[in-house]
Design an enzyme around this catalytic site. Sequence first.
Site, PDB file in Angstrom:
ATOM      1  N   ASP A  59      38.171  41.954  41.926  1.00  0.00           N
ATOM      2  CA  ASP A  59      39.359  41.234  41.461  1.00  0.00           C
ATOM      3  C   ASP A  59      39.851  41.809  40.140  1.00  0.00           C
ATOM      4  OD1 ASP A  59      41.203  38.822  41.354  1.00  0.00           O
ATOM      5  OD2 ASP A  59      40.002  38.464  39.568  1.00  0.00           O
ATOM      6  N   GLU A  83      38.832  42.492  48.097  1.00  0.00           N
ATOM      7  CA  GLU A  83      38.441  42.608  46.696  1.00  0.00           C
ATOM      8  C   GLU A  83      37.020  43.153  46.570  1.00  0.00           C
ATOM      9  OE1 GLU A  83      41.015  39.133  44.455  1.00  0.00           O
ATOM     10  OE2 GLU A  83      39.087  38.592  45.335  1.00  0.00           O
TER      11      GLU A  83
END
Length: 253
Positions: free
Chosen positions: A69, A141
Amino acid sequence: MTIRKKGINQKSGVLPERVRVQFQMLQDGLNIQFDNKNLLYQAFTHSSYVNEHRRKQFTDNERLEFLGDAVLELSVSKYLFEKFPQMSEGELTKLRASIVCEPSLVIFANELNFGQYVLLGKGEELTGGRERPALLADVFESFVGALYLDQGLDIVVAFLERIVFPKVEVGAFSHVIDFKSQLQEMVQQSNNGILNYEIVDEKGPAHNRTFVSRVLLNDNELGIGHGKSKKEAEQRAAQCAMSILKKQGQEGD
């Protein structure tokens, strides 16, 4: 089994041969070969799979998701900062948010067929976990995080240049970009004159209308855009005009 690479202690069970073959096919398709295969496996390992294989010491992808992320936000931020010099901080933030939000990440993951590689527990599999948006976004992610650890930021950026950034280039996120304001600022900086927008055509039935707009600079056509609304068509025309002005500027250097 403990594998040490770049300061990371990675515990992993032994995956079945057919699963490892699938992951090799994934790498071949992406033209990316992981040095530490366990990082790749971990990126696709859901917590439900770990819970059903406790004796084999598998590690789920939640920590890689956390890292990915941050890496994704950094990479996208740098790209947008360089791509759109006329954008304000608020506009950049809004555009970045639209790129790294869950619906967008799901689109990226689905285009790469990431769902078929996820290691799931039986219960999660039976309830459709492989197609769950939150799971797919997390896997994308996690993959970015694993790729960063294995090969560094430059390779992550190269991956995003193939999968994510082209969508920005073709206007997939234009609904959150005010190209008209950017074009106005660009013209004001060079004192090139006055901009005007005209709707030059409307196509299709009333329930599915397409508008065609053109933007004029000092009465000279500079760009044409199509959209489902007059506003969208004008934004696309402004985007086209910006590309033309940038190209002319580069040729003049």
